[in-house]
Design a protein around this motif. Structure first.
Motif: not given
Length: 129
Positions: A61-62, A105-114, A120-122
């Motif tokens: 699907m991607v 840590t929050p940078l890694g969290g941002l990468f996971l969210i992205i 979803l976009v794919g």
């Protein structure tokens, strides 16, 4: 790319189980309860994303191009998020002060969210039903 996703997901899963067992049986003698709970958060997110990679590697699907981009965001996200949490939780056991790199840590969290947003976009932009 699918094989890389599946292999990485499997490795994350194996390491997640090993680290979770270590937290439950070995770490409790070395650090406090709060540190163990923090460590287990890192394990939990690593395991979530192990399954994520296994699912991505198993779906059509991607697009392959999108899978490659997602792969790198999830890979670096897990390394930065869970890896820094492991370091912070076991900080008292190391000569290195992991608190100096706590912003990873929050940078890694941002990468996971992205990575999730890209999934979803794919799916939405995929022309194949």
């Amino acid at each position: 790319m699918n094989k890389k996703l599946l292999v990485t997901g499997s490795i994350f899963g194996i390491l997640g189980i090993i680290l979770g067992a270590f937290a439950a049986h070995g770490l409790q003698k070395l650090v406090g309860v709060d540190a163990i709970q923090t460590f287990e958060t890192g394990v939990r997110y690593q395991l979530y994303h192990a399954f994520f990679l296994l699912i991505i590697g198993s779906t059509s699907m991607v697009s392959l191009k999108m899978k490659k981009i997602i792969f790198y965001f999830i890979l670096f996200g897990v390394i930065c998020f869970s890896g820094s949490i492991y370091g912070l939780a076991t900080n008292v056991l190391s000569a290195f002060n992991f608190k100096t790199i706590a912003l990873i840590t929050p940078l890694g969290g941002l990468f996971l969210i992205i990575g999730w947003v890209l999934l979803l976009v794919g799916i939405i932009t995929n022309k194949v039903n």
